[in-house]
Design a protein around this motif. Structure first.
Motif, PDB file in Angstrom:
ATOM      1  N   PHE A  38       0.928  -1.014  -0.041  1.00 31.36           N
ATOM      2  CA  PHE A  38      -0.063  -0.027   0.112  1.00 31.36           C
ATOM      3  C   PHE A  38       0.922   1.085  -0.038  1.00 31.36           C
ATOM      4  O   PHE A  38       0.480   2.274  -0.428  1.00 31.36           O
ATOM      5  CB  PHE A  38      -0.830  -0.061   1.334  1.00 31.36           C
ATOM      6  N   LEU A  39       2.046   1.324   0.729  1.00 36.80           N
ATOM      7  CA  LEU A  39       2.996   2.323   0.712  1.00 36.80           C
ATOM      8  C   LEU A  39       3.387   2.509  -0.524  1.00 36.80           C
ATOM      9  O   LEU A  39       3.586   3.837  -1.001  1.00 36.80           O
ATOM     10  CB  LEU A  39       4.083   2.177   1.750  1.00 36.80           C
ATOM     11  N   GLU A  40       3.570   1.661  -1.277  1.00 34.54           N
ATOM     12  CA  GLU A  40       4.161   1.852  -2.684  1.00 34.54           C
ATOM     13  C   GLU A  40       3.231   2.542  -3.687  1.00 34.54           C
ATOM     14  O   GLU A  40       3.396   2.956  -4.627  1.00 34.54           O
ATOM     15  CB  GLU A  40       4.509   0.498  -3.327  1.00 34.54           C
ATOM     16  N   THR A  41       1.850   2.231  -3.360  1.00 39.53           N
ATOM     17  CA  THR A  41       0.888   3.290  -4.211  1.00 39.53           C
ATOM     18  C   THR A  41       0.801   4.568  -3.696  1.00 39.53           C
ATOM     19  O   THR A  41       0.146   5.359  -4.318  1.00 39.53           O
ATOM     20  CB  THR A  41      -0.427   2.644  -4.182  1.00 39.53           C
ATOM     21  N   LEU A  42       1.451   5.011  -2.786  1.00 39.68           N
ATOM     22  CA  LEU A  42       1.419   6.447  -2.237  1.00 39.68           C
ATOM     23  C   LEU A  42       2.386   7.156  -2.761  1.00 39.68           C
ATOM     24  O   LEU A  42       3.592   6.660  -3.247  1.00 39.68           O
ATOM     25  CB  LEU A  42       1.245   6.602  -0.941  1.00 39.68           C
ATOM     26  N   HIS A  43       2.306   8.582  -2.683  1.00 36.48           N
ATOM     27  CA  HIS A  43       3.442   9.469  -3.085  1.00 36.48           C
ATOM     28  C   HIS A  43       4.075   9.851  -1.553  1.00 36.48           C
ATOM     29  O   HIS A  43       3.166  10.252  -0.520  1.00 36.48           O
ATOM     30  CB  HIS A  43       2.839  10.714  -3.835  1.00 36.48           C
ATOM     31  N   PRO A  44       5.429  10.266  -1.447  1.00 38.22           N
ATOM     32  CA  PRO A  44       5.850  10.856  -0.238  1.00 38.22           C
ATOM     33  C   PRO A  44       5.263  12.126  -0.118  1.00 38.22           C
ATOM     34  O   PRO A  44       4.937  12.957  -0.954  1.00 38.22           O
ATOM     35  CB  PRO A  44       7.346  10.739  -0.516  1.00 38.22           C
ATOM     36  N   PRO A  45       5.515  12.659   1.286  1.00 36.49           N
ATOM     37  CA  PRO A  45       5.673  11.808   2.367  1.00 36.49           C
ATOM     38  C   PRO A  45       4.637  10.851   3.010  1.00 36.49           C
ATOM     39  O   PRO A  45       3.662  10.878   2.456  1.00 36.49           O
ATOM     40  CB  PRO A  45       5.665  13.064   3.467  1.00 36.49           C
ATOM     41  N   TYR A  46       4.938   9.980   3.640  1.00 33.60           N
ATOM     42  CA  TYR A  46       4.212   8.733   4.074  1.00 33.60           C
ATOM     43  C   TYR A  46       3.801   8.941   5.567  1.00 33.60           C
ATOM     44  O   TYR A  46       4.721   9.137   6.317  1.00 33.60           O
ATOM     45  CB  TYR A  46       4.929   7.397   4.004  1.00 33.60           C
ATOM     46  N   LEU A  91      10.611   5.933   0.985  1.00 32.58           N
ATOM     47  CA  LEU A  91       9.675   4.632   0.986  1.00 32.58           C
ATOM     48  C   LEU A  91      10.302   3.744   1.631  1.00 32.58           C
ATOM     49  O   LEU A  91       9.651   2.852   2.699  1.00 32.58           O
ATOM     50  CB  LEU A  91       9.368   4.251  -0.541  1.00 32.58           C
ATOM     51  N   ASP A  92      11.686   3.434   1.724  1.00 28.27           N
ATOM     52  CA  ASP A  92      12.317   2.325   2.507  1.00 28.27           C
ATOM     53  C   ASP A  92      12.130   2.388   3.988  1.00 28.27           C
ATOM     54  O   ASP A  92      11.769   1.589   4.845  1.00 28.27           O
ATOM     55  CB  ASP A  92      13.706   2.029   2.102  1.00 28.27           C
ATOM     56  N   ALA A  93      12.284   3.634   4.574  1.00 32.35           N
ATOM     57  CA  ALA A  93      12.157   4.139   5.883  1.00 32.35           C
ATOM     58  C   ALA A  93      10.891   3.819   6.335  1.00 32.35           C
ATOM     59  O   ALA A  93      10.778   3.411   7.435  1.00 32.35           O
ATOM     60  CB  ALA A  93      12.616   5.501   5.811  1.00 32.35           C
ATOM     61  N   ALA A  94       9.716   4.260   5.429  1.00 34.23           N
ATOM     62  CA  ALA A  94       8.583   4.002   5.861  1.00 34.23           C
ATOM     63  C   ALA A  94       8.194   2.433   6.234  1.00 34.23           C
ATOM     64  O   ALA A  94       7.465   2.191   7.092  1.00 34.23           O
ATOM     65  CB  ALA A  94       7.494   4.546   4.742  1.00 34.23           C
ATOM     66  N   LYS A  95       8.632   1.751   5.187  1.00 37.08           N
ATOM     67  CA  LYS A  95       8.478   0.069   5.240  1.00 37.08           C
ATOM     68  C   LYS A  95       9.129  -0.264   6.380  1.00 37.08           C
ATOM     69  O   LYS A  95       8.559  -1.133   7.264  1.00 37.08           O
ATOM     70  CB  LYS A  95       9.054  -0.595   4.319  1.00 37.08           C
ATOM     71  N   THR A  96      10.215   0.193   6.795  1.00 40.26           N
ATOM     72  CA  THR A  96      11.042  -0.140   8.170  1.00 40.26           C
ATOM     73  C   THR A  96      10.335   0.126   9.511  1.00 40.26           C
ATOM     74  O   THR A  96      10.185  -0.776  10.378  1.00 40.26           O
ATOM     75  CB  THR A  96      12.567   0.552   8.056  1.00 40.26           C
ATOM     76  N   GLU A 143      -1.886   6.805   5.917  1.00 39.32           N
ATOM     77  CA  GLU A 143      -2.823   7.719   5.233  1.00 39.32           C
ATOM     78  C   GLU A 143      -1.939   8.324   4.137  1.00 39.32           C
ATOM     79  O   GLU A 143      -0.733   8.531   4.210  1.00 39.32           O
ATOM     80  CB  GLU A 143      -2.919   8.787   6.398  1.00 39.32           C
ATOM     81  N   GLU A 144      -2.864   8.822   3.281  1.00 41.60           N
ATOM     82  CA  GLU A 144      -2.551   9.821   2.236  1.00 41.60           C
ATOM     83  C   GLU A 144      -1.790  11.134   3.002  1.00 41.60           C
ATOM     84  O   GLU A 144      -2.593  11.454   3.944  1.00 41.60           O
ATOM     85  CB  GLU A 144      -3.791  10.248   1.441  1.00 41.60           C
ATOM     86  N   TYR A 145      -0.898  11.780   2.657  1.00 39.34           N
ATOM     87  CA  TYR A 145      -0.310  12.913   3.220  1.00 39.34           C
ATOM     88  C   TYR A 145      -1.057  14.236   2.612  1.00 39.34           C
ATOM     89  O   TYR A 145      -1.359  14.192   1.443  1.00 39.34           O
ATOM     90  CB  TYR A 145       0.908  13.050   2.672  1.00 39.34           C
ATOM     91  N   LEU A 146      -1.788  14.876   3.402  1.00 38.89           N
ATOM     92  CA  LEU A 146      -2.535  16.167   3.163  1.00 38.89           C
ATOM     93  C   LEU A 146      -1.128  17.281   3.207  1.00 38.89           C
ATOM     94  O   LEU A 146      -0.747  17.516   4.331  1.00 38.89           O
ATOM     95  CB  LEU A 146      -3.728  16.384   4.092  1.00 38.89           C
TER      96      LEU A 146
END
Length: 426
Positions: A138-146, A165-170, A191-194
Motif C-alpha cells: 500500500f505504501l508503494e501506491t502512495l506519493h511521499p511523504p508517508y 519509502l524504505d524508511a516508511a516500510k522499516t 494515510e495519504e499525506y495532506l
C-alpha cells in the motif's frame, strides 16, 4: 462546589487556574497535579486511572464535579464507571464515556466513522502484524511523504511522517512487529499525506448542542521550522489568522455538525470536549484526528481567552443545558511558549532548579513537569515539558514578543524552547 481535576500537565493547571476564578468553586482538588496546580488547589496523590481510589476520594471529600484532563482515563471508561456506580452516578463528569472516547482511542475507529458520515479526511488503510506485507505494498501506491499512525493512544507521539519509502516500510515493521509504540501500534493506519497548514478546533458538547471554543495552532515538532520528532507540543497561538468566518463555516457544516449527527445516530452519548485536529488544504478543512479532551498546549492559549465563568459553563454542560451558555471571548491574541528539558522527547534529566519565576511581567505561567522542593523552597523540573508561558497582544507578533521576553527571564539547566512559533502565520 467541590471539583476534582484529573491530570498533571499544563492543561490541568490552566483548567484549575480558570475554575478557581469562579465564585461557585469551593475546593479544587487535582489528581495528581503538579507544582503549579498546588498554587490554585490541593494536589492529591492518586493516579487518574485508579478508579477505586478516586471513588473513595470523591465520596470522602464530597466532590460534585470531575473534570478529566487526559485521554487515558476517558478511554478506560471513567465516565462509565461513575455513571454505573450507585454512589457516584450523581457526580457530574466532564468527559465522554469509553464509546465516545474511541474517537481518540482508535485511529481506525475514527477513520471508519469519518468515512461513514462523509467527514472530509485523508484516504487511508489499516494494517496489522498479519498484513504487514500488504501495508508495504500500500505504501508503494502512495506519493511521499508517508504518514503512519499508531491506532491507539501514544501521548501525541504515535505519528510518523517519512519522506523515504524504505524508511516508511522499516518503521511500519517496527510499529507492527516490534511494538515501537507498545499496544498502541498493534494496528497502524497508513494515510495519504495532506499538504496544508494545521489548526486545532475545539467544542464543548452535551451531545445535542455545542459551544465553539477559540481555535488554536500548536507546534508539535521539537525543532525550528517544524523539524525533528513529534512532541506533546512545543507551544500554541490563538486565534489562527486564516480561520476566518468563511473557513469556520465550512468547519461547522462539514465537520462539527456531521460528527455530532454521527454520534447521535450511533447512539453514543457525549458530554465534554471534542478536539478536531484539522488541515487547511486550499481553504478547505480536513480532519487529521479527533481527541476526546482539551488539547495541550492549546489549552494554555485558548482557556485564557474565555471570559466566562467556566464552572458555570461546565455546570450547564453536565446537566444537558449547554444551550443556556454563550461564550465571551477575549479578542486579543494569546501565545504560549513551552519550555522543555534538554533531550525531550527522548531521554532527559529532571530535578533541575528553575530560576527567574519572580522576574516575569504581564504573562501567565502554566506549570507542567514541575515539582516543589519544600525543604529548599525551590521549584524543580520533573518532566519533559516543564512550563508554558502565555502572554497576550493586540497582534500575533506582539503576543509572541511578550511571551518570549518572559521566557528569557526563566532559567534551568538544559532549558530549550522553539524560537519560531507563529513563523508560518505571519
Amino acid at each position: 462546589m467541590n471539583i476534582l481535576i484529573l491530570g498533571s500537565g499544563g492543561r490541568e493547571h490552566a483548567l484549575a487556574w480558570k475554575l478557581a476564578q469562579s465564585p461557585e468553586a469551593k475546593q479544587i482538588f487535582i489528581a495528581p497535579g503538579n507544582a503549579g496546580t498546588a498554587l490554585t488547589g490541593t494536589n492529591v496523590p492518586i493516579n487518574p486511572t485508579d478508579f477505586e481510589a478516586l471513588k473513595t476520594f470523591v465520596i470522602e471529600k464530597e466532590v460534585e464535579m470531575v473534570v478529566v484532563g487526559p485521554e487515558i482515563p476517558l478511554i478506560n471508561g471513567i465516565s462509565d464507571f461513575f455513571k454505573q456506580d450507585k454512589l457516584l452516578h450523581d457526580i457530574r463528569v466532564v468527559g465522554p464515556g469509553s464509546k465516545g472516547a474511541q474517537l481518540e482511542g482508535s485511529k481506525d475507529f475514527a477513520k471508519h466513522f469519518m468515512k461513514k458520515y462523509g467527514i472530509p479526511t485523508a484516504a487511508y488503510a489499516t494494517f496489522t502484524a498479519e498484513t504487514v506485507k500488504e501495508g508495504e505494498k500500500f505504501l508503494e501506491t502512495l506519493h511521499p511523504p508517508y504518514v503512519l499512525k499508531a491506532d491507539g493512544p501514544a501521548a501525541g507521539k504515535g505519528v510518523l511522517i517519512l519522506d523515504n519509502l524504505d524508511a516508511a516500510k522499516t518503521e511500519l515493521q517496527n510499529m507492527l512487529l516490534k511494538a515501537k509504540f507498545g499496544k498502541a501500534s498493534g494496528k497502524v493506519v497508513i494515510e495519504e499525506y495532506l499538504n496544508g497548514i494545521e489548526l486545532s478546533v475545539f467544542i464543548l458538547t452535551d451531545g445535542k448542542d455545542y459551544l465553539l471554543l477559540p481555535e488554536a495552532k500548536d507546534y508539535k515538532r521539537i525543532g525550528m521550522g517544524d523539524t525533528g520528532p513529534n512532541t506533546g507540543g512545543m507551544g500554541s497561538v490563538s486565534p489562527v489568522p486564516f480561520a476566518n468566518e468563511i473557513f469556520m463555516q465550512k468547519v461547522k457544516e462539514q465537520i462539527i455538525e456531521p460528527t455530532l449527527q454521527g454520534l447521535q445516530e450511533e447512539n453514543i452519548p457525549y458530554t465534554g470536549f471534542i478536539f478536531f485536529g484539522l488541515m487547511n488544504v486550499n481553504d478547505n478543512p480536513y480532519v487529521i484526528e479527533y481527541n476526546c479532551r482539551m488539547g495541550d498546549p492549546e489549552a494554555e492559549s485558548v482557556i485564557p481567552r474565555i471570559k466566562n465563568d467556566l464552572l458555570e459553563v461546565f455546570d450547564n454542560l453536565t446537566q444537558g443545558k449547554l444551550s443556556e451558555s454563550n461564550l465571551e471571548i477575549d479578542e486579543r491574541y494569546a501565545a504560549s511558549v513551552m519550555l522543555v528539558s534538554e533531550g525531550y522527547p527522548g531521554k532527559y534529566q529532571t530535578g533541575k532548579v528553575i530560576k527567574g519565576l519572580d522576574n516575569l511581567n504581564n504573562c501567565i505561567v502554566y506549570y507542567a513537569g514541575t515539582s516543589r522542593d519544600v525543604e529548599h523552597d525551590q521549584m524543580k523540573t520533573s518532566g519533559g515539558r516543564v512550563l508554558a508561558i502565555t502572554a497576550f497582544g493586540d497582534t500575533l507578533k506582539e503576543a509572541l514578543q511578550n511571551a518570549y521576553s518572559n521566557v528569557e527571564q526563566i532559567n534551568f539547566e538544559g532549558k530549550y524552547y522553539r524560537q519560531d512559533l507563529g513563523f508560518d502565520l505571519q
